[in-house]
Design a protein around this motif. Sequence first.
Motif, PDB file in Angstrom:
ATOM      1  N   GLU A 244      -1.721  10.437  -6.621  1.00 37.46           N
ATOM      2  CA  GLU A 244      -1.544   9.340  -5.653  1.00 37.46           C
ATOM      3  C   GLU A 244      -2.845   8.601  -5.368  1.00 37.46           C
ATOM      4  O   GLU A 244      -2.814   7.410  -5.064  1.00 37.46           O
ATOM      5  CB  GLU A 244      -0.891   9.854  -4.371  1.00 37.46           C
ATOM      6  CG  GLU A 244       0.597  10.064  -4.559  1.00 37.46           C
ATOM      7  CD  GLU A 244       1.372  10.123  -3.257  1.00 37.46           C
ATOM      8  OE1 GLU A 244       0.905   9.595  -2.230  1.00 37.46           O
ATOM      9  OE2 GLU A 244       2.471  10.714  -3.280  1.00 37.46           O
ATOM     10  N   ASP A 245      -4.004   9.265  -5.478  1.00 37.43           N
ATOM     11  CA  ASP A 245      -5.272   8.548  -5.307  1.00 37.43           C
ATOM     12  C   ASP A 245      -5.424   7.479  -6.387  1.00 37.43           C
ATOM     13  O   ASP A 245      -5.820   6.351  -6.110  1.00 37.43           O
ATOM     14  CB  ASP A 245      -6.457   9.507  -5.338  1.00 37.43           C
ATOM     15  CG  ASP A 245      -6.588  10.317  -4.058  1.00 37.43           C
ATOM     16  OD1 ASP A 245      -6.032   9.884  -3.021  1.00 37.43           O
ATOM     17  OD2 ASP A 245      -7.232  11.382  -4.097  1.00 37.43           O
TER      18      ASP A 245
ATOM     19  N   GLU B 138       0.831  -1.213   0.000  1.00 36.69           N
ATOM     20  CA  GLU B 138       0.000   0.000   0.000  1.00 36.69           C
ATOM     21  C   GLU B 138       0.860   1.255   0.000  1.00 36.69           C
ATOM     22  O   GLU B 138       0.461   2.286  -0.536  1.00 36.69           O
ATOM     23  CB  GLU B 138      -0.951  -0.022   1.199  1.00 36.69           C
ATOM     24  CG  GLU B 138      -2.014  -1.100   1.078  1.00 36.69           C
ATOM     25  CD  GLU B 138      -2.925  -1.165   2.286  1.00 36.69           C
ATOM     26  OE1 GLU B 138      -2.855  -0.281   3.161  1.00 36.69           O
ATOM     27  OE2 GLU B 138      -3.715  -2.118   2.353  1.00 36.69           O
ATOM     28  N   THR B 139       2.048   1.189   0.559  1.00 37.21           N
ATOM     29  CA  THR B 139       2.947   2.346   0.635  1.00 37.21           C
ATOM     30  C   THR B 139       3.683   2.627  -0.680  1.00 37.21           C
ATOM     31  O   THR B 139       4.479   3.560  -0.745  1.00 37.21           O
ATOM     32  CB  THR B 139       3.979   2.139   1.755  1.00 37.21           C
ATOM     33  OG1 THR B 139       4.678   0.909   1.510  1.00 37.21           O
ATOM     34  CG2 THR B 139       3.303   2.100   3.117  1.00 37.21           C
ATOM     35  N   ASP B 140       3.404   1.835  -1.727  1.00 40.08           N
ATOM     36  CA  ASP B 140       4.072   2.018  -3.022  1.00 40.08           C
ATOM     37  C   ASP B 140       3.453   3.119  -3.880  1.00 40.08           C
ATOM     38  O   ASP B 140       3.931   3.356  -4.994  1.00 40.08           O
ATOM     39  CB  ASP B 140       4.049   0.703  -3.824  1.00 40.08           C
ATOM     40  CG  ASP B 140       5.034  -0.327  -3.313  1.00 40.08           C
ATOM     41  OD1 ASP B 140       6.113   0.069  -2.828  1.00 40.08           O
ATOM     42  OD2 ASP B 140       4.730  -1.535  -3.431  1.00 40.08           O
ATOM     43  N   ALA B 141       2.435   3.799  -3.402  1.00 42.65           N
ATOM     44  CA  ALA B 141       1.739   4.789  -4.233  1.00 42.65           C
ATOM     45  C   ALA B 141       2.671   5.845  -4.845  1.00 42.65           C
ATOM     46  O   ALA B 141       2.574   6.115  -6.046  1.00 42.65           O
ATOM     47  CB  ALA B 141       0.604   5.455  -3.455  1.00 42.65           C
TER      48      ALA B 141
ATOM     49  N   ARG C 134      -3.128   4.631  -5.597  1.00 42.43           N
ATOM     50  CA  ARG C 134      -3.674   3.773  -4.534  1.00 42.43           C
ATOM     51  C   ARG C 134      -4.784   2.854  -5.075  1.00 42.43           C
ATOM     52  O   ARG C 134      -4.871   1.687  -4.681  1.00 42.43           O
ATOM     53  CB  ARG C 134      -4.175   4.611  -3.365  1.00 42.43           C
ATOM     54  CG  ARG C 134      -3.044   5.110  -2.471  1.00 42.43           C
ATOM     55  CD  ARG C 134      -3.557   5.751  -1.200  1.00 42.43           C
ATOM     56  NE  ARG C 134      -4.093   7.076  -1.412  1.00 42.43           N
ATOM     57  CZ  ARG C 134      -3.374   8.193  -1.516  1.00 42.43           C
ATOM     58  NH1 ARG C 134      -2.062   8.136  -1.392  1.00 42.43           N
ATOM     59  NH2 ARG C 134      -3.939   9.356  -1.726  1.00 42.43           N
ATOM     60  N   ARG C 135      -5.613   3.373  -5.985  1.00 40.29           N
ATOM     61  CA  ARG C 135      -6.656   2.528  -6.588  1.00 40.29           C
ATOM     62  C   ARG C 135      -6.015   1.395  -7.395  1.00 40.29           C
ATOM     63  O   ARG C 135      -6.455   0.241  -7.319  1.00 40.29           O
ATOM     64  CB  ARG C 135      -7.587   3.352  -7.479  1.00 40.29           C
ATOM     65  CG  ARG C 135      -8.625   4.150  -6.699  1.00 40.29           C
ATOM     66  CD  ARG C 135      -9.681   4.753  -7.604  1.00 40.29           C
ATOM     67  NE  ARG C 135      -9.134   5.727  -8.544  1.00 40.29           N
ATOM     68  CZ  ARG C 135      -8.882   6.998  -8.271  1.00 40.29           C
ATOM     69  NH1 ARG C 135      -9.140   7.477  -7.060  1.00 40.29           N
ATOM     70  NH2 ARG C 135      -8.400   7.801  -9.191  1.00 40.29           N
TER      71      ARG C 135
ATOM     72  N   ILE D 200      -3.064   0.093  -6.916  1.00 41.35           N
ATOM     73  CA  ILE D 200      -2.475  -0.836  -5.948  1.00 41.35           C
ATOM     74  C   ILE D 200      -3.550  -1.764  -5.385  1.00 41.35           C
ATOM     75  O   ILE D 200      -3.317  -2.967  -5.233  1.00 41.35           O
ATOM     76  CB  ILE D 200      -1.734  -0.064  -4.834  1.00 41.35           C
ATOM     77  CG1 ILE D 200      -0.437   0.539  -5.405  1.00 41.35           C
ATOM     78  CG2 ILE D 200      -1.434  -0.966  -3.642  1.00 41.35           C
ATOM     79  CD1 ILE D 200       0.238   1.531  -4.485  1.00 41.35           C
ATOM     80  N   GLY D 201      -4.725  -1.244  -5.097  1.00 44.53           N
ATOM     81  CA  GLY D 201      -5.829  -2.093  -4.624  1.00 44.53           C
ATOM     82  C   GLY D 201      -6.170  -3.175  -5.639  1.00 44.53           C
ATOM     83  O   GLY D 201      -6.382  -4.339  -5.276  1.00 44.53           O
TER      84      GLY D 201
END
Length: 195
Positions: A54-55, A29-32, A58-59, A61-62
């Motif tokens: 970054e949002d 999760e911290t890879d954004a 994060r999506r 990454i999910g």
Amino acid sequence: MPSTPSDSASADVPDSSRTAGYVLRPVRETDAPAVLAAFSSAPDMARQGAVVDEDGARRLIGWLRDDSARSVAIADPDGVLVGVVGVRVDAVERTGWVHYWVHASHRGRGLTSRAVATVCDEQLAPAGGALERLELGHRVDNPASGGVARAAGFVLEGREREKFLVDGTRVDVLTYGRLPGDPWPRIAHLPRTVP
């Protein structure tokens, strides 16, 4: 019975000394910030997903961390994500669609080929992912991706005419497949870190 890496040959085997210190590890999760940096590194990254902040990172990454994704990060010697290899699995058919991307500054050294070969060898191994077929495709105007596919043991299977619309122009896609019984690539695997 599947062949093994020592039984086979590949036309596009990269020099593994150019990728010393790189590893495969879980996507975190911290890879954004690193994902955003990769997507900002070259215009062609826009075809990999809508990551402009970054949002969005994060999506993505999910999505990469979803159970059916089987995605791993390619990390540089400092542990920073510089790319991703994933296999989107169809559990019923026991097949997977392979996808990959890498930050522009880490291209051209065989890193992606080593990472894709490592992940695909694991997914086709009976004790690993136990998949029976892997597939991937790339635009005809992206020959580097074809080099990655061949180095990772994929066989060209066909051409999908005018599959994608890119900047108002229809573009053909070359499709590849890899089966457990195909010759395995002669390429050094990237090491994995523990989570």
